[in-house]
Design a protein around this motif. Structure first.
Motif, PDB file in Angstrom:
ATOM      1  N   CYS A 121       0.822  -1.220   0.000  1.00 28.15           N
ATOM      2  CA  CYS A 121       0.000   0.000   0.000  1.00 28.15           C
ATOM      3  C   CYS A 121       0.849   1.259   0.000  1.00 28.15           C
ATOM      4  CB  CYS A 121      -0.926   0.000   1.209  1.00 28.15           C
ATOM      5  SG  CYS A 121      -2.156  -1.308   1.147  1.00 28.15           S
ATOM      6  N   ALA A 123       2.550   4.557  -1.017  1.00 29.16           N
ATOM      7  CA  ALA A 123       2.254   5.612  -1.995  1.00 29.16           C
ATOM      8  C   ALA A 123       3.546   6.073  -2.670  1.00 29.16           C
ATOM      9  CB  ALA A 123       1.578   6.786  -1.301  1.00 29.16           C
ATOM     10  N   GLU A 124       4.676   5.844  -2.015  1.00 34.10           N
ATOM     11  CA  GLU A 124       5.973   6.256  -2.554  1.00 34.10           C
ATOM     12  C   GLU A 124       7.028   5.339  -1.960  1.00 34.10           C
ATOM     13  OE1 GLU A 124       7.084   9.857   0.467  1.00 34.10           O
ATOM     14  OE2 GLU A 124       5.495  10.274  -0.974  1.00 34.10           O
ATOM     15  N   ARG A 142      -1.043   4.438   1.131  1.00 32.25           N
ATOM     16  CA  ARG A 142      -2.232   4.880   0.406  1.00 32.25           C
ATOM     17  C   ARG A 142      -3.401   4.013   0.855  1.00 32.25           C
ATOM     18  NH1 ARG A 142      -0.560   5.356  -4.916  1.00 32.25           N
ATOM     19  NH2 ARG A 142      -0.213   7.553  -4.544  1.00 32.25           N
ATOM     20  N   ARG A 144      -6.844   2.046   0.857  1.00 29.89           N
ATOM     21  CA  ARG A 144      -7.628   1.304  -0.137  1.00 29.89           C
ATOM     22  C   ARG A 144      -9.109   1.396   0.214  1.00 29.89           C
ATOM     23  NH1 ARG A 144      -4.488  -4.355   0.900  1.00 29.89           N
ATOM     24  NH2 ARG A 144      -5.482  -3.990   2.896  1.00 29.89           N
ATOM     25  N   CYS A 148      -9.999   8.571  -1.521  1.00 29.16           N
ATOM     26  CA  CYS A 148      -8.722   9.271  -1.376  1.00 29.16           C
ATOM     27  C   CYS A 148      -8.199   9.095   0.041  1.00 29.16           C
ATOM     28  CB  CYS A 148      -8.886  10.765  -1.683  1.00 29.16           C
ATOM     29  SG  CYS A 148     -10.111  11.595  -0.626  1.00 29.16           S
ATOM     30  N   GLU A 150      -4.203   9.241   2.533  1.00 26.50           N
ATOM     31  CA  GLU A 150      -2.953   8.569   2.866  1.00 26.50           C
ATOM     32  C   GLU A 150      -2.705   8.731   4.361  1.00 26.50           C
ATOM     33  OE1 GLU A 150      -0.029  10.527   0.442  1.00 26.50           O
ATOM     34  OE2 GLU A 150      -0.667   9.510  -1.381  1.00 26.50           O
TER      35      GLU A 150
END
Length: 166
Positions: A121, A123-124, A142, A144, A148, A150
């Motif tokens: 999961c 994001a970066e 991020r 699920r 939207c 994080e």
């Protein structure tokens, strides 16, 4: 649970939420629950904030490196709390870094980089770093099952065996 089985304590610092989903009229009152195996811990709710800063440490006892599940909820007084997404992370790479036993490496050395994939999961990219004599991993997860959002977390390890001198 006997102490001989206990590998250590995983400290999960729940830093903040970013761009969380609206679940009330204009905002949400978000809090985070983390689960690993039968353990379940939660942060306080932050009122009317889609970018909450919790800045809370939740500590899990690790017997085996099970995945950690994180879920964000909107606290409601008169109805069931609404779910605002979830994420899961595997801390095996972090645990492997903890077991490497570093001595003479400079502060802020990056030990490992964990890249975002379809199965995690992130994001970066997430860095496992040596800071102040301990292994630390910062993650942006991020969420699920939500439109939207994080959550930023930081992992650190607390050794309970007592055999490791700093």
């Amino acid at each position: 649970m006997s102490m001989s089985q206990l590998l250590g304590l995983l400290r999960v610092h729940i830093h903040r939420g970013v761009n969380l989903a609206i679940r009330d009229l204009r905002s949400s009152d978000p809090y985070v629950i983390i689960r690993m195996g039968k353990q379940k811990l939660k942060t306080r709710a932050v009122k009317k904030n889609l970018n909450p800063v919790w800045d809370e440490d939740l500590t899990l006892s690790v017997v085996e490196p099970l995945p950690v599940r994180l879920a964000v909820y909107d606290r409601d007084l008169f109805s069931a709390d609404d779910k605002m997404g979830d994420a899961e992370f595997d801390f095996t790479p972090f645990l492997e870094a903890v077991r490497m036993r570093f001595d003479d490496i400079p502060d802020n050395t990056i030990i490992t980089t964990v890249k975002p994939t379809r199965t995690n999961c992130l994001a970066e990219e997430s860095y496992i770093t040596w800071i102040d004599g301990r292994v630390v991993q910062n993650m942006v997860l991020r969420l699920r099952n939500v439109e939207c959002g994080e959550v930023e977390v930081k992992l650190s390890w607390i050794d309970v065996s007592g055999c490791r001198n700093k």
